[in-house]
Motif scaffolding. Structure first.
Motif, mmCIF file in Angstrom:
data_model
loop_
_atom_site.group_PDB
_atom_site.id
_atom_site.type_symbol
_atom_site.label_atom_id
_atom_site.label_comp_id
_atom_site.label_asym_id
_atom_site.label_seq_id
_atom_site.Cartn_x
_atom_site.Cartn_y
_atom_site.Cartn_z
ATOM 1 N N ARG A 275 -2.440 11.923 3.391
ATOM 2 C CA ARG A 275 -3.109 11.114 2.374
ATOM 3 C C ARG A 275 -4.106 12.002 1.651
ATOM 4 O O ARG A 275 -4.908 12.691 2.290
ATOM 5 C CB ARG A 275 -3.833 9.933 3.035
ATOM 6 N N TRP A 276 -4.043 12.006 0.322
ATOM 7 C CA TRP A 276 -4.982 12.791 -0.477
ATOM 8 C C TRP A 276 -6.278 11.995 -0.615
ATOM 9 O O TRP A 276 -6.289 10.878 -1.121
ATOM 10 C CB TRP A 276 -4.394 13.095 -1.842
ATOM 11 N N ASP A 277 -7.409 12.576 -0.132
ATOM 12 C CA ASP A 277 -8.677 11.845 -0.161
ATOM 13 C C ASP A 277 -9.540 12.195 -1.367
ATOM 14 O O ASP A 277 -10.714 11.821 -1.421
ATOM 15 C CB ASP A 277 -9.453 12.073 1.138
ATOM 16 N N GLY A 278 -8.948 12.895 -2.324
ATOM 17 C CA GLY A 278 -9.685 13.286 -3.512
ATOM 18 C C GLY A 278 -10.031 14.758 -3.548
ATOM 19 O O GLY A 278 -10.327 15.314 -4.612
ATOM 20 N N SER B 233 -1.622 5.149 -2.044
ATOM 21 C CA SER B 233 -2.327 5.330 -3.316
ATOM 22 C C SER B 233 -1.476 4.930 -4.508
ATOM 23 O O SER B 233 -1.989 4.768 -5.619
ATOM 24 C CB SER B 233 -2.749 6.791 -3.485
ATOM 25 N N SER C 55 -13.734 2.435 -2.688
ATOM 26 C CA SER C 55 -13.803 3.564 -3.632
ATOM 27 C C SER C 55 -12.643 4.527 -3.424
ATOM 28 O O SER C 55 -12.308 5.309 -4.298
ATOM 29 C CB SER C 55 -15.135 4.310 -3.468
ATOM 30 N N ASP C 56 -12.024 4.467 -2.262
ATOM 31 C CA ASP C 56 -10.817 5.243 -1.969
ATOM 32 C C ASP C 56 -9.776 4.234 -1.504
ATOM 33 O O ASP C 56 -9.711 3.880 -0.327
ATOM 34 C CB ASP C 56 -11.100 6.279 -0.886
ATOM 35 N N SER D 284 -6.503 4.132 -1.044
ATOM 36 C CA SER D 284 -5.566 4.473 0.020
ATOM 37 C C SER D 284 -6.287 4.600 1.350
ATOM 38 O O SER D 284 -5.747 4.229 2.401
ATOM 39 C CB SER D 284 -4.807 5.764 -0.311
ATOM 40 N N GLY D 285 -7.518 5.097 1.325
ATOM 41 C CA GLY D 285 -8.298 5.177 2.553
ATOM 42 C C GLY D 285 -8.620 3.802 3.096
ATOM 43 O O GLY D 285 -8.603 3.572 4.314
#
Length: 627
Positions: free
Chosen positions: A240-243, A353, A546-547, A549-550
């Motif tokens: 998972r890309w967290d930014g 996401s 704010s995230d 997918s998280g």
């Protein structure tokens, strides 16, 4: 499994539903060069743009694999390349089509019946007879029409977690039956897990053994498994890309293999499975027709549900599909019966996401544009009339009504407004606001050819979309609508934040000039603390969301200290609010402060009650959040 974010994005993008052109007759077949020209151009570029580590694609024509390729890496640590012949991926809810296939094989053999009450098969537990005379059947399980609520909290587990048997899990996790079977669709993982248990009971084998012996081995799917615990199949790592970096989610597995938990396959094996769904052989023509045909439609004018599959349309073609996602993987199987073609795409990132869904659509659209070009939709034949009766706020019926995850309704609703004679606008179906023209009574079409339909029955109004036959929406009363709840929460929060800021300032300014009784000082402190608890609760959810997918990972895995701490705060606020209400009475009885101050204190108390009352309706207050 959960189809959060990814499915929404995929359906948003598939609003481009357009009719075939005359050029379609000259469209090229899916040759290796043709497929390579599409996917070799789209996937490397899109994976980089969407921060997805790796992917694979397989294209079949009939019983032949015409294209197979891997892109990117299966592991960020080892930088191992994706190999469609050797790299295993979690296929997640695509496994539901396997469960449906297994069940229908036993229907063919007369060991199961589609119309029999499942309680007649069950041995160690039974479903409650919530709606006498309206039993849950195998048909309703395989079409997502059984009427179960939907549990998502902690639905995924780590790979090494010890799991109960399928029967034990199903017996202890029976969801509430919230509507009679057959009314409309509402996606249900439990329903497919139960169908898999029926396979066990009818065959006398474990679900994993049955699938291996009767599906995987006959098809030559040597690198595939639905066993729990998962065997040592070479498995890509999900991310998972967290930014700023790729993160490995804490949980991608679960206790419901027939619903897709822990189902592993290489892309090459899934190509074999796709071919078997196009060419009768291991599976009979009648079985394939049962799986792929529209067995249930929410509205006869929209796409429908097969058994384990669903329909949609792109470029004027009927697609039979199944998608699946978990925190680290997205898997998509598309069958195009008219072209005798199948496409399988899988990713080890970008699932929750919506990024992998966006890449899927881009790649699939490019492929279909070459396979079967399209043209603009013909002019709509409008049907005038008053459509204000369809206005309102609609909630997705796929909810857990006994757990705090019901709060999903606040973010997943649809707003419908009349916009002239026979015209509606919606928000919440796809991106932004969409405009729909009535073309038949209760049927509306937009400029792309996409359709929505309404059903009015027993005082309820239901909304269905042609983009996703798995999903249904129900109109809520004004007081029960998400928009009203958000308005109440917003006003209450503004008042509470005002008290949080103003009361300390007032105390500092008047320090030494006013002396209030200890009871009055306690009243101010307890109300201020209640407001602080609510403010921290909102801040916790804001940080989580704010995230996106998280947040979805936290919700489905439960591995989030922030979420756990946030869920405790409403109970603290409830205790403090109870004390605040007692203080309201004492303030007026004993004359604490002046009249304006007592009115202000009363208003803040009402704001506390209003805020807690709304979130309590979403099971965010009290012990139900532990469910």
């Amino acid at each position: 499994m959960i189809r959060i974010g990814a499915t929404a994005a995929l359906l948003t993008l598939t609003a481009v539903i357009i009719a075939p052109t005359a050029e379609a007759a000259q469209a090229a077949p899916a040759t290796p060069a043709f497929a390579a020209a599409v996917f070799d151009e789209v996937l490397p570029r899109s994976l980089a743009a969407h921060n997805i580590p790796g992917a694979a694609v397989v294209v079949v024509e009939g019983d032949k694999t015409v294209f197979s390729a891997g892109y990117g890496v299966s592991s960020m640590d080892t930088q191992a390349k994706v190999d469609p012949d050797r790299t295993g991926f979690l296929i997640n809810s695509v496994g539901k089509s396997i469960a449906a296939t297994a069940a229908m094989q036993l229907v063919e053999q007369g060991k199961l019946r589609l119309d029999t009450d499942v309680n007649g098969y069950l041995k160690s537990f039974h479903l409650p007879d919530t709606f006498p005379g309206r039993p849950v059947t195998l048909f309703s399980l395989l079409t997502h029409t059984a009427g179960f609520e939907d549990h998502v909290y902690r639905m995924f587990t780590p790979r090494d977690e010890k799991l109960p048997s399928l029967a034990e899990h199903l017996a202890t996790e029976i969801p509430t039956r919230v509507r009679p079977p057959g009314e409309h669709t509402a996606y249900s993982n439990y329903g497919f897990a139960l169908a898999g248990h029926l396979v066990e009971l009818a065959s006398g084998q474990s679900y994993a053994d049955y699938v291996r012996q009767h599906i995987f081995e006959p098809l030559g799917m040597k690198n595939s498994s639905v066993a729990q615990p998962t065997p040592d199949v070479p498995l890509a790592t999900g991310y998972r890309w967290d930014g700023s970096a790729q993160v490995v989610p804490p949980a991608n597995f679960g206790p419901e293999p027939p619903a897709g938990d822990g189902n592993i396959a290489t892309p090459a094996d899934m190509g074999r499975y796709a071919s078997a769904n196009l060419v009768p052989g291991t599976f009979s023509r009648s079985l394939l027709d049962q799986l792929h045909g529209a067995r249930f439609r929410n509205d006869p004018r929209l796409t429908g549900m097969g058994f384990g599959f669903s329909e949609r349309r792109m470029n004027g073609l009927r697609l039979v599909e199944k998608t699946g996602d978990s925190p680290g993987f997205l898997s998509v199987l598309e069958l195009i019966p008219e072209k005798n073609t199948g496409v399988y795409l899988v990713f080890n990132g970008g699932a929750f996401s919506g990024d992998a869904a966006a890449v899927t659509f881009e790649a699939l659209k490019a492929f279909l544009d070459r396979l079967h070009p399209s043209s603009p939709v013909p002019a709509l034949q409008a049907l005038s009339g008053d459509v204000t009766r369809f206005e309102g706020g609609y909630n997705d019926t796929r909810l857990d009504f006994d757990s705090f995850t019901k709060v999903r309704a606040l973010a997943g609703g649809v707003s419908v407004n009349a916009d002239g004679d026979g015209v509606l606008t919606t928000s919440g179906i796809g991106e932004g606001t969409r405009r729909w023209t009535q073309t038949e009574p209760g049927l509306f079409t937009d400029e792309t050819g996409a359709r929505i339909a309404f059903r009015e029955t027993d005082g309820k109004v239901l909304l269905f979309t042609g983009d996703d036959p798995n999903t249904s929406y129900e109109r809520m009363s004004w007081l029960g609508s998400a928009s009203t709840h958000l308005l109440i929460l917003g006003v209450a929060l503004v008042l509470l934040l005002g008290a949080l800021v103003w009361w300390p300032i007032r105390a500092l300014v008047r320090r030494g000039r006013e002396r209030h009784p200890s009871g009055a000082r306690f009243a101010t402190s307890v109300a201020w603390a209640a407001a602080l608890a609510i403010a921290l609760f909102v801040a916790g959810f804001a940080v989580l969301m704010s995230d996106f997918s998280g947040a979805a990972v936290a919700l489905t895995s439960g591995h989030s200290p922030l979420l756990s701490a946030t869920l405790v705060l409403p109970d603290i606020a409830l205790l403090l609010t109870g004390a605040t209400l007692v203080c309201v009475g004492l303030a007026w009885l004993r004359g604490w402060w002046n009249t304006s101050a007592r009115i202000t204190y009363t208003v803040i108390s009402v704001a506390l009650v209003a805020f807690l009352g709304v979130i309590a309706s979403y099971q965010l207050v009290g012990l139900p959040y532990l469910a």
